[in-house]
Design a protein around this motif. Sequence first.
Motif, PDB file in Angstrom:
ATOM      1  N   ALA A  63     -23.953  15.938 -73.742  1.00 54.84           N
ATOM      2  CA  ALA A  63     -24.926  14.848 -73.701  1.00 54.84           C
ATOM      3  C   ALA A  63     -24.884  14.039 -74.995  1.00 54.84           C
ATOM      4  N   TRP A  64     -24.733  14.725 -76.114  1.00 60.42           N
ATOM      5  CA  TRP A  64     -24.638  14.030 -77.407  1.00 60.42           C
ATOM      6  C   TRP A  64     -23.407  13.134 -77.432  1.00 60.42           C
ATOM      7  N   LEU A  65     -22.281  13.666 -77.008  1.00 57.46           N
ATOM      8  CA  LEU A  65     -21.041  12.887 -76.991  1.00 57.46           C
ATOM      9  C   LEU A  65     -21.167  11.675 -76.070  1.00 57.46           C
ATOM     10  N   THR A  66     -21.822  11.857 -74.922  1.00 56.78           N
ATOM     11  CA  THR A  66     -22.007  10.752 -73.984  1.00 56.78           C
ATOM     12  C   THR A  66     -22.847   9.648 -74.605  1.00 56.78           C
ATOM     13  N   ARG A  67     -23.946  10.028 -75.259  1.00 53.06           N
ATOM     14  CA  ARG A  67     -24.814   9.027 -75.893  1.00 53.06           C
ATOM     15  C   ARG A  67     -24.075   8.255 -76.969  1.00 53.06           C
ATOM     16  N   VAL A  68     -23.331   8.968 -77.802  1.00 52.72           N
ATOM     17  CA  VAL A  68     -22.626   8.306 -78.899  1.00 52.72           C
ATOM     18  C   VAL A  68     -21.527   7.382 -78.361  1.00 52.72           C
ATOM     19  N   ALA A  69     -20.747   7.865 -77.402  1.00 48.25           N
ATOM     20  CA  ALA A  69     -19.689   7.036 -76.815  1.00 48.25           C
ATOM     21  C   ALA A  69     -20.281   5.789 -76.162  1.00 48.25           C
ATOM     22  N   SER A  70     -21.451   5.935 -75.555  1.00 49.78           N
ATOM     23  CA  SER A  70     -22.101   4.802 -74.899  1.00 49.78           C
ATOM     24  C   SER A  70     -22.574   3.773 -75.915  1.00 49.78           C
ATOM     25  N   ARG A  71     -23.119   4.249 -77.029  1.00 51.40           N
ATOM     26  CA  ARG A  71     -23.569   3.312 -78.077  1.00 51.40           C
ATOM     27  C   ARG A  71     -22.375   2.565 -78.683  1.00 51.40           C
ATOM     28  N   ILE A  72     -21.295   3.294 -78.911  1.00 48.55           N
ATOM     29  CA  ILE A  72     -20.096   2.649 -79.463  1.00 48.55           C
ATOM     30  C   ILE A  72     -19.567   1.615 -78.477  1.00 48.55           C
ATOM     31  N   SER A  73     -19.554   1.960 -77.191  1.00 50.56           N
ATOM     32  CA  SER A  73     -19.102   1.020 -76.156  1.00 50.56           C
ATOM     33  C   SER A  73     -19.988  -0.210 -76.118  1.00 50.56           C
ATOM     34  N   LEU A  74     -21.295  -0.016 -76.251  1.00 52.81           N
ATOM     35  CA  LEU A  74     -22.240  -1.129 -76.241  1.00 52.81           C
ATOM     36  C   LEU A  74     -21.944  -2.089 -77.387  1.00 52.81           C
ATOM     37  N   ASP A  75     -21.718  -1.544 -78.579  1.00 58.57           N
ATOM     38  CA  ASP A  75     -21.372  -2.383 -79.730  1.00 58.57           C
ATOM     39  C   ASP A  75     -20.047  -3.098 -79.503  1.00 58.57           C
ATOM     40  N   LEU A  76     -19.075  -2.374 -78.940  1.00 59.53           N
ATOM     41  CA  LEU A  76     -17.752  -2.955 -78.700  1.00 59.53           C
ATOM     42  C   LEU A  76     -17.820  -4.089 -77.691  1.00 59.53           C
ATOM     43  N   LEU A  77     -18.644  -3.925 -76.648  1.00 59.57           N
ATOM     44  CA  LEU A  77     -18.785  -4.973 -75.644  1.00 59.57           C
ATOM     45  C   LEU A  77     -19.354  -6.242 -76.257  1.00 59.57           C
ATOM     46  N   GLY A  78     -20.263  -6.098 -77.201  1.00 56.05           N
ATOM     47  CA  GLY A  78     -20.816  -7.278 -77.862  1.00 56.05           C
ATOM     48  C   GLY A  78     -19.769  -8.035 -78.637  1.00 56.05           C
ATOM     49  N   SER A  79     -18.929  -7.328 -79.387  1.00 54.89           N
ATOM     50  CA  SER A  79     -17.878  -7.995 -80.164  1.00 54.89           C
ATOM     51  C   SER A  79     -16.755  -8.489 -79.264  1.00 54.89           C
ATOM     52  N   ALA A  80     -16.538  -7.807 -78.130  1.00 51.40           N
ATOM     53  CA  ALA A  80     -15.469  -8.209 -77.211  1.00 51.40           C
ATOM     54  C   ALA A  80     -15.729  -9.581 -76.632  1.00 51.40           C
ATOM     55  N   ARG A  81     -16.988  -9.891 -76.388  1.00 49.84           N
ATOM     56  CA  ARG A  81     -17.312 -11.211 -75.839  1.00 49.84           C
ATOM     57  C   ARG A  81     -16.871 -12.319 -76.791  1.00 49.84           C
ATOM     58  N   ALA A  82     -17.063 -12.091 -78.083  1.00 52.71           N
ATOM     59  CA  ALA A  82     -16.638 -13.081 -79.065  1.00 52.71           C
ATOM     60  C   ALA A  82     -15.114 -13.180 -79.101  1.00 52.71           C
ATOM     61  N   ARG A  83     -14.430 -12.023 -79.018  1.00 51.39           N
ATOM     62  CA  ARG A  83     -12.959 -12.036 -79.048  1.00 51.39           C
ATOM     63  C   ARG A  83     -12.383 -12.771 -77.844  1.00 51.39           C
ATOM     64  N   ARG A  84     -13.020 -12.615 -76.689  1.00 51.67           N
ATOM     65  CA  ARG A  84     -12.474 -13.218 -75.480  1.00 51.67           C
ATOM     66  C   ARG A  84     -12.626 -14.733 -75.450  1.00 51.67           C
ATOM     67  N   GLU A  85     -13.476 -15.267 -76.315  1.00 51.35           N
ATOM     68  CA  GLU A  85     -13.595 -16.718 -76.393  1.00 51.35           C
ATOM     69  C   GLU A  85     -12.312 -17.342 -76.943  1.00 51.35           C
ATOM     70  N   THR A  86     -11.535 -16.553 -77.677  1.00 56.62           N
ATOM     71  CA  THR A  86     -10.277 -17.053 -78.225  1.00 56.62           C
ATOM     72  C   THR A  86      -9.070 -16.474 -77.496  1.00 56.62           C
ATOM     73  N   TYR A  87      -9.321 -15.716 -76.438  1.00 50.02           N
ATOM     74  CA  TYR A  87      -8.233 -15.110 -75.661  1.00 50.02           C
ATOM     75  C   TYR A  87      -7.446 -16.215 -74.967  1.00 50.02           C
ATOM     76  N   VAL A  88      -6.132 -16.102 -74.977  1.00 51.36           N
ATOM     77  CA  VAL A  88      -5.281 -17.123 -74.367  1.00 51.36           C
ATOM     78  C   VAL A  88      -5.243 -16.911 -72.855  1.00 51.36           C
ATOM     79  N   GLY A  89      -5.743 -17.888 -72.098  1.00 49.23           N
ATOM     80  CA  GLY A  89      -5.725 -17.798 -70.643  1.00 49.23           C
ATOM     81  C   GLY A  89      -6.845 -16.930 -70.100  1.00 49.23           C
ATOM     82  N   GLN A  90      -6.642 -16.406 -68.898  1.00 50.52           N
ATOM     83  CA  GLN A  90      -7.650 -15.599 -68.233  1.00 50.52           C
ATOM     84  C   GLN A  90      -7.606 -14.151 -68.732  1.00 50.52           C
ATOM     85  N   TRP A  91      -8.796 -13.536 -68.784  1.00 56.93           N
ATOM     86  CA  TRP A  91      -8.890 -12.131 -69.194  1.00 56.93           C
ATOM     87  C   TRP A  91      -9.200 -11.291 -67.976  1.00 56.93           C
ATOM     88  N   LEU A  92      -8.393 -10.250 -67.751  1.00 54.37           N
ATOM     89  CA  LEU A  92      -8.623  -9.318 -66.652  1.00 54.37           C
ATOM     90  C   LEU A  92      -8.713  -7.901 -67.191  1.00 54.37           C
TER      91      LEU A  92
END
Length: 310
Positions: A63-92
Amino acid sequence: MERSEHEDSRALDAVVAERPRLLSLAFRMTGTLADAEDVVQETYIRWYRLEAGEREAIAVPAAWLTRVASRISLDLLGSARARRETYVGQWLPEPVPAGLFAGAATAPASGRSAADPLDRVTLDDAVGMALLTVLEAMTPAERVTFVLHDVFGVPFGEIAGVVGRSAAATRQLATSARRHVRQGRRTRVPSRRHDEVVRAFREAAVEGRMEDLLRVLAPDVELRVDGGGFVNAAPRVVRGPDHVARWLMGVRRKEPSLRFERRDTADGLGYMLRADRHRYGMLTFGVEEGRVTRVWLMLNPEKLSAWSHE
């Protein structure tokens, strides 16, 4: 009371054994294996940075590992949105083989019946392009909540601590996420029927039979191509059977040696495309009512890591 070396070894084995499940969770949250691997690696780094006494005080390490991995994923998703604004073409999202995460997710722990069609789609197709592209339309908090609750059965009270909301607000996130899924999903077809339609698509494309290709494409068919800036790709969504068929025929003319090699993907039958000895890309499909409704072509070599052994 001190723990024996045998107990420590068993505890370590139990923590290490969680890796496939954590990778499965992180992939559903991020959409690429590279990001999922980064999430899992950071999760274990944080675990091993804990003092021995801190680790022993954790009653349920999974459960601890799940919570931590989820928080890290949440942070990563926030930064990923900014990265995809400069992604060349469509992102899949990244296409993966069928069964890559088999058994890594648990059935939903909510009060809804497992026979609910939404639950069946979530459990069966949560790593397929059809659902992953819908998850991309969610906010990071919605996506994390949906994956944790509807795929992995984590109670809302625990998810609340991950997303920094109350349990009631977290329930609302799940409701909003399910609305996205219902709006974005198509009628599920039996795998045999899906594969029959995809084979008909391949035969028409390989043999250059334009009329047959048009016949197998739905009126609202869409083609999305992800080249990641590494190769030339359609910069925007290609819509309509005529445009999609002509685009595909154009690829065939430019790459006359192109071969379609069968692969079983999370979306059903798909094809690895090869030109001479080089891997060209991966084709996966969405099918409804006997016709192809979605064509996803992954050309970005960084998102073909699940097929790197080929």
